[in-house]
Motif scaffolding. Structure first.
Motif, PDB file in Angstrom:
ATOM      1  N   SER A 273       0.851  -1.206   0.000  1.00 42.77           N
ATOM      2  CA  SER A 273       0.000   0.000   0.000  1.00 42.77           C
ATOM      3  C   SER A 273       0.878   1.245   0.000  1.00 42.77           C
ATOM      4  CB  SER A 273      -0.995  -0.011   1.164  1.00 42.77           C
ATOM      5  OG  SER A 273      -0.440   0.566   2.313  1.00 42.77           O
ATOM      6  N   ASN A 274       2.006   1.198   0.722  1.00 44.17           N
ATOM      7  CA  ASN A 274       2.929   2.342   0.687  1.00 44.17           C
ATOM      8  C   ASN A 274       3.470   2.548  -0.729  1.00 44.17           C
ATOM      9  OD1 ASN A 274       2.606   2.719   3.399  1.00 44.17           O
ATOM     10  ND2 ASN A 274       4.601   1.896   3.987  1.00 44.17           N
ATOM     11  N   GLY A 337       1.887   1.782  10.007  1.00 47.64           N
ATOM     12  CA  GLY A 337       2.085   0.578   9.182  1.00 47.64           C
ATOM     13  C   GLY A 337       3.474  -0.035   9.316  1.00 47.64           C
TER      14      GLY A 337
HETATM   15 MG   LIG Z   1       1.563   2.416   5.347  1.00 46.11          MG
END
Ligand SMILES: [Mg+2]
Ligand SMILES: Nc1ncnc2c1ncn2[C@@H]1O[C@H](COP(=O)(O)OP(=O)(O)OP(=O)(O)O)[C@@H](O)[C@H]1O
Length: 375
Positions: A273-274, A337
């Motif tokens: 997702s990053n 995260g």
């Molecule tokens: Mg993240």
């Protein structure tokens, strides 16, 4: 500044006899020691005594090499002797500054030093060492209290948030009668934001469980290429919405791991997702699976702006995010995260890290121990 001169081969320890200078040297709170090119101490003040286990008197008959120094870094890992700042500075001829070094004394107490070493012209080095145990302990305690506060707050917020979310969802679905058309978007906003808050609260509680070692693991035998493929499939809606391609590059040989596959997927989901969040439209994110010695590794690489140099040391800290201006799209996350990913990886006997970039973009890896019996 004038270059600092080496004491030279014929230097007699204790030769700095100017009384005013010696008084100042001895009164310093900061430990100072001068090493010759062979790593022997030729001058030392009392404050340097605890770290080097030497006193001025020990130098009466000439330069002395300190005994073995068993130091640890902030994570508790031993620091090899050649990596101690004064020896590393002697070996490489380059300064080492503000290295944090812990010395385990009697019992379990650790004394913490901030150590720097600067090379001397003609060989040798001058090292300074500041005992900052009290400051570090106070800082660690504040940090711990802050964590406890955030955790308590999250616990307390979770139940009311869940019921708020439930109530809004029911309203939105018409369970309390028809909702005027004009109110629907507002209820939508309320629901999305309640969802986001619940996710944040769950992340905080999750992290606390992992760090406290109370997370239960469900281990099984899994193949890493398959794990990577499934992670890519799970992230593909996000990638499609962002106009980003995902390319899985499997390893030639299969890699078996004895691990908790859901937790591994959680780590990869965050790395992906990053990478997607920071990719420009039309770019590709690579997911490469490799065998590295006794470990299996997944590297997620993107071609976005990369992680700013000044931010790299804070990447894995809780709630830490670089200036959001660097991000190309997407909702602002919470900055949890990577710290969750790192804590899970450690619980699985592995590691998550940031690779020094080669060219454009950022690369993060997850490395996990391979199953021995199949090595
Ligand atoms: Mg993240
Ligand atoms: N691939 C990347 N490229 C550039 N910067 C990155 C990348 N991955 C992480 N970062 C930087 O590290 C920060 C922390 O990432 P992390 O995953 O911990 O939090 P987040 O993505 O901001 O929020 P969350 O994951 O909690 O939703 C990001 O905000 C960003 O500044």
């Amino acid at each position: 500044m004038l270059p600092l001169a080496s004491p030279g081969p014929d230097y007699v320890p204790g030769a700095v006899n100017d009384p005013a200078f010696r008084s100042i040297f001895r009164a310093l709170h900061e430990g100072v020691a001068i090493f010759d090119a062979d790593g022997r101490v030729v001058e030392i003040n009392p404050a340097a005594g605890p770290l080097l286990a030497l006193a001025e008197d020990d130098l009466r008959d000439g330069a002395v090499r300190p005994g073995p120094i068993e130091a640890v870094n902030e994570r508790g890992d031993p620091i090899p002797e050649e990596e101690l700042p004064f020896y590393a500075c002697l070996r490489t001829g380059t300064p080492r500054t503000d290295v944090v070094l812990g010395l385990r004394g009697k019992g379990k107490r650790v004394r913490w030093f901030l150590v720097s070493a600067v090379p001397l012209v003609g060989g040798g080095t001058v090292a300074s060492m500041l005992d900052f145990t009290a400051i570090k302990n106070a800082r660690d305690e504040i940090e711990q209290r802050k964590d406890e506060f955030i955790t308590t707050l999250s616990h307390e917020m979770r139940t009311p948030l869940m019921s708020l979310n439930g109530a809004v969802s029911l309203l939105h679905a018409g369970a309390a009668g028809a909702v005027p058309e004009s109110a629907l978007p507002l209820l939508g906003v309320a629901r999305r934001n309640a969802d986001r808050l619940i996710r944040l609260v769950n992340d905080v509680l999750d992290l606390e469980r992992i760090l406290a070692g109370t997370m239960s693991l469900s281990l099984g035998l899994h193949e890493l290429n398959k794990i990577a493929r499934i992670a890519a499939e799970a992230a593909s809606p996000l990638a499609t919405a962002a106009g980003v391609q995902l390319a899985v590059i499997p390893s030639e040989k299969s890699i078996l791991l004895q691990t908790d596959v859901d937790r591994v997927q959680q780590i990869l989901a965050n790395l992906l997702s990053n990478a997607i969040k920071f990719s420009p439209r039309g770019a590709t994110v690579e997911i490469r699976v490799t065998r590295v010695a006794q470990r299996g590794q997944v590297t997620v690489r993107d071609f976005g702006p990369g992680v700013p140099k000044h931010f790299r040391s804070r990447l894995f800290l809780k709630f830490s995010q670089a200036d959001p201006g660097g991000r190309t799209r997407g909702e602002r996350g919470s900055g949890l995260g990577l710290s969750i990913s790192r804590a899970i990886a450690a619980a699985l006997g592995g590691e998550v890290g940031h690779e020094e970039p080669v060219g454009r973009g950022a690369a993060f890896f997850l490395a996990l121990p391979r199953e021995r019996s199949t090595a």
